[in-house]
Design a protein around this motif. Structure first.
Motif, short mmCIF file in Angstrom:
data_model
loop_
_atom_site.label_atom_id
_atom_site.label_comp_id
_atom_site.label_asym_id
_atom_site.label_seq_id
_atom_site.Cartn_x
_atom_site.Cartn_y
_atom_site.Cartn_z
N THR A 58 -62.16 -125.66 28.07
CA THR A 58 -61.08 -126.57 28.40
C THR A 58 -59.80 -125.78 28.62
OG1 THR A 58 -60.67 -126.91 26.04
CG2 THR A 58 -62.06 -128.53 27.15
N SER A 59 -58.88 -126.40 29.32
CA SER A 59 -57.59 -125.76 29.55
C SER A 59 -56.52 -126.80 29.72
CB SER A 59 -57.66 -124.84 30.77
OG SER A 59 -57.88 -125.61 31.94
N ASN A 60 -55.30 -126.37 29.49
CA ASN A 60 -54.14 -127.24 29.64
C ASN A 60 -52.98 -126.39 30.13
OD1 ASN A 60 -52.78 -129.79 29.35
ND2 ASN A 60 -51.67 -128.84 27.66
N ILE A 61 -52.23 -126.93 31.09
CA ILE A 61 -51.03 -126.24 31.59
C ILE A 61 -49.82 -127.10 31.27
CG2 ILE A 61 -49.83 -125.39 33.64
CD1 ILE A 61 -52.60 -124.90 34.88
N THR A 62 -48.84 -126.49 30.63
CA THR A 62 -47.59 -127.16 30.30
C THR A 62 -46.46 -126.47 31.04
OG1 THR A 62 -48.44 -127.69 28.10
CG2 THR A 62 -46.06 -127.84 28.40
N ILE A 63 -45.61 -127.27 31.71
CA ILE A 63 -44.46 -126.73 32.44
C ILE A 63 -43.20 -127.18 31.70
CG2 ILE A 63 -43.19 -126.75 34.63
CD1 ILE A 63 -45.94 -127.40 35.97
N TRP A 72 -42.73 -122.54 21.20
CA TRP A 72 -44.01 -123.10 21.67
C TRP A 72 -44.86 -123.40 20.44
CZ3 TRP A 72 -48.38 -120.26 24.73
CH2 TRP A 72 -49.20 -121.19 25.37
N SER A 73 -45.09 -124.67 20.17
CA SER A 73 -45.82 -125.08 18.97
C SER A 73 -47.27 -124.61 18.99
CB SER A 73 -45.76 -126.60 18.80
OG SER A 73 -46.38 -127.24 19.90
N ILE A 74 -47.80 -124.31 20.16
CA ILE A 74 -49.21 -123.87 20.27
C ILE A 74 -49.42 -122.54 19.55
CG2 ILE A 74 -51.03 -123.16 21.89
CD1 ILE A 74 -50.45 -126.21 21.86
N ASP A 75 -48.52 -121.59 19.77
CA ASP A 75 -48.71 -120.28 19.14
C ASP A 75 -47.62 -119.94 18.11
OD1 ASP A 75 -46.51 -119.61 20.69
OD2 ASP A 75 -47.54 -118.06 21.86
N GLY A 76 -46.62 -120.82 17.97
CA GLY A 76 -45.58 -120.61 16.97
C GLY A 76 -44.52 -119.58 17.36
N ASN A 77 -44.57 -119.09 18.59
CA ASN A 77 -43.59 -118.08 19.04
C ASN A 77 -42.41 -118.75 19.74
OD1 ASN A 77 -44.99 -115.74 18.20
ND2 ASN A 77 -46.34 -115.90 19.97
N TYR A 79 -39.75 -118.14 22.69
CA TYR A 79 -39.59 -117.35 23.90
C TYR A 79 -38.19 -117.55 24.47
CZ TYR A 79 -44.62 -116.95 23.61
OH TYR A 79 -45.89 -116.68 23.17
N SER A 80 -37.54 -116.45 24.89
CA SER A 80 -36.20 -116.53 25.46
C SER A 80 -36.17 -115.98 26.89
CB SER A 80 -35.20 -115.78 24.58
OG SER A 80 -35.61 -114.43 24.42
N THR A 81 -37.33 -115.72 27.44
CA THR A 81 -37.45 -115.21 28.80
C THR A 81 -38.41 -116.09 29.58
OG1 THR A 81 -37.16 -112.97 27.95
CG2 THR A 81 -38.05 -113.17 30.16
N SER A 82 -38.04 -116.40 30.82
CA SER A 82 -38.94 -117.17 31.68
C SER A 82 -40.23 -116.40 31.90
CB SER A 82 -38.28 -117.42 33.04
OG SER A 82 -37.12 -118.20 32.91
N GLY A 83 -41.34 -117.12 32.04
CA GLY A 83 -42.62 -116.47 32.31
C GLY A 83 -43.78 -117.40 32.06
N THR A 84 -44.97 -116.85 32.22
CA THR A 84 -46.20 -117.58 31.95
C THR A 84 -46.81 -116.98 30.68
OG1 THR A 84 -46.56 -118.02 34.29
CG2 THR A 84 -48.48 -118.19 32.85
N THR A 100 -51.86 -122.78 28.73
CA THR A 100 -50.93 -122.01 29.55
C THR A 100 -49.56 -122.68 29.53
OG1 THR A 100 -52.75 -121.32 31.00
CG2 THR A 100 -50.50 -121.08 31.86
N LEU A 101 -48.53 -121.88 29.28
CA LEU A 101 -47.15 -122.35 29.29
C LEU A 101 -46.44 -121.68 30.46
CD1 LEU A 101 -44.62 -123.72 28.05
CD2 LEU A 101 -44.36 -121.67 26.63
#
Length: 169
Positions: A58-63, A72-77, A79-84, A100-101
């Motif tokens: 399964t997969s999920n993409i969040t924009i 990001w609640s998925i991994d607890g990190n 992020y302060s920089t744009s990216g995937t 995927t974020l």
């Protein structure tokens, strides 16, 4: 004369697999009951049955568009920089789950103005009139939708008047 009777053989396998399963040279990607007919070692018919359950990755993409940083609640990190960003885990079926974020970070802005004025100042940023020295702040939203902080460091000097002399700033 003694007769030797060779029997037909059968077998059944129950398999649960992620995404695909290869059995007797064929790759299956959907659940189902599959049979394979052959000749056994005694020269008799042999039928093998595969009861196959396919569960999928399964997969999920969040924009997300965020100001300054994003937790990001998925991994607890944070992020302060744009990216995937990608997090891989195991889903309830025991298969791979890919989260995927797609993150766009825009930044807050600020501006500091230092002024010295006589008696008072009408600050054009907010329309307020100030008659005392101090640091004043106005918070608004910038074009990117993030916080904009305008800071005014103001020094007010007063005109001095008495009966003998009059001084203007």
């Amino acid at each position: 004369v003694d007769a030797i009777i060779n029997n037909h053989t059968t077998s059944t396998s129950n398999i649960i697999e992620c995404d695909s399963y290869t059995w007797n040279g064929t790759t299956y990607t959907t659940s189902g009951a599959y049979t394979y007919d052959t000749i056994n070692s005694n020269g008799c018919d042999s039928t093998a049955t595969l009861n196959l359950t396919i569960t999928n990755t399964t997969s999920n993409i969040t924009i997300i568009d965020a100001c300054d940083s994003y937790l990001w609640s998925i991994d607890g990190n944070t992020y302060s920089t744009s990216g995937t960003y990608i997090d891989v885990s195991v889903n309830a079926a025991g298969c791979t789950h890919i989260e995927t974020l797609n993150l766009t970070i825009t930044n807050s802005t600020s501006n500091t103005t230092i002024l010295t004025e006589c008696d008072s100042l009408i600050w054009l940023v907010n329309g307020d009139t100030y008659i005392s020295s101090g640091t004043y702040t106005d918070v608004s939203i910038n074009a990117a939708g993030c916080t904009h902080t305008e800071i005014l460091n103001l020094t007010i000097t007063n005109s001095i008047s008495n009966n003998i002399t009059h001084t203007e700033c």
